[in-house]
Write an enzyme that holds these catalytic residues in place. Sequence first.
Site, short mmCIF file in Angstrom:
data_model
loop_
_atom_site.label_atom_id
_atom_site.label_comp_id
_atom_site.label_asym_id
_atom_site.label_seq_id
_atom_site.Cartn_x
_atom_site.Cartn_y
_atom_site.Cartn_z
N CYS A 131 88.62 -99.26 1.64
CA CYS A 131 87.86 -99.97 2.69
C CYS A 131 87.66 -101.45 2.32
CB CYS A 131 86.45 -99.28 2.86
SG CYS A 131 85.39 -100.24 3.83
N CYS A 146 81.32 -95.79 2.83
CA CYS A 146 80.94 -97.27 3.44
C CYS A 146 81.27 -97.23 4.95
CB CYS A 146 81.94 -98.23 2.60
SG CYS A 146 81.58 -99.85 2.92
#
Length: 362
Positions: free
Chosen positions: A99, A194
């Site tokens: 990410c 996340c």
Amino acid sequence: MASPLVIVGMSGGVDSSVAAWLLLQQGYQVQGLFMSNWDEDEDGYCTAAADYQDARKVCGQLGIVLHQVSFAGEYRQRVFEYFLEEYRAGRTPNPDVLCNREIKFGVCFDYARRLGADWIATGHYARVEHAAQPRLLKGLDPGKDQSYFLHAVPATALARTLFPIGALHKHQVRRMAMELALPVFEKKDSTGICFIGERPFAEFLAQYLPAQPGDIESPDGRKLGRHAGLMHYTLGQRQGLRIGGRADAGEAPWYVADKDLARNVLRVVQGHDHPALFRRQAPLSQFAWIAGAPPAASFRCTVKLRYRQADQPCELRLAADGSGMVYFDAPQRAVTPGQYAVFYDRDQCLGGGVIEASHSSG
RNA sequence: UGGGGCGUCGCCAAGUGGUAAGGCAGCGGGUUUUGAUCCCGCCAUUCGGAGGUUCGAAUCCUUCCGCCCCAG
């Protein structure tokens, strides 16, 4: 002439809020950017909307504009697909490393640059030393250092990145937020994947991957129980095995030692420190080096095999084909394929590689 | 139905007259930007059922039920 423009990734949390304020103090032009990269409508865990409102309040108070953008498509393609693919392969991925590389310091970085940003900033606990080649350093709060998750960020992005709170401790950041009366000053630290957040993990995975229940066995082949599908377990795991109170075994809990994909069998051993849970070395691949290349073909350093693990002395030997082998001074517990081995020279994060197997051959 | 043994929390298991240890599992919480690990808390008014003895029983007696072993 105008001061440089910094675009801060605002999550609606304490860290990025204080980071934005610090940048203002330092005289930068500051704008916020809120990313919502997960379509939460599909399930009941919806915190992004509330986080966005928090980010808005903070930006309002700081007097900065807040951009909003969704990279849900990119996240899905470049992070989540990989995440599922790894689980299908019986491995344990670390989506947040990707990410950072692909989204926050990838497409989002590019987006911020298009918005005119000279710098991008986030509320990570890490530091960048800007020189001819940027160096990634640990955050100064040893309990919060997040360089592990940032080890694969491209140097081109790091070269234009600021981590305003990287030299602070969490308690200092929270105190500043309190003194500034930021609305989020006592907001709980976020955890979980996340952009996806905290949610019952097994249930979440089961939405995307079919579970194939199978046997749980001891190393000597005794059947000890049934598992709910190999993807629901990772090496070193204790919870969820539902094995307890066997007359033919001691009182210690059981831990996952191995996955046999061919037979769809989960192998478990008894005792947190069972020898079968330890490895002296691990084969690696897909290296990423902050400096663009490793310091040498073979060198000593320290390694973390998971976030927040104490640095472990080791020697790394790299091969010409891009693979490598890390040799630990002390045997390491639960060396898990799919996870990252991240290398350090004291405070400096050098980069890392993906653990390819848990067996100790080679 | 000849002999012997055993039935205590989902599982393993202490306790043999003084008012139900512990472990595992499970559940809840904490720690944590992955997954784990780890830490803390909760978890049998009740001891296979029914009677009886006793001030008092899971612990003694009777009986019933259910397992197991050895003999057949």
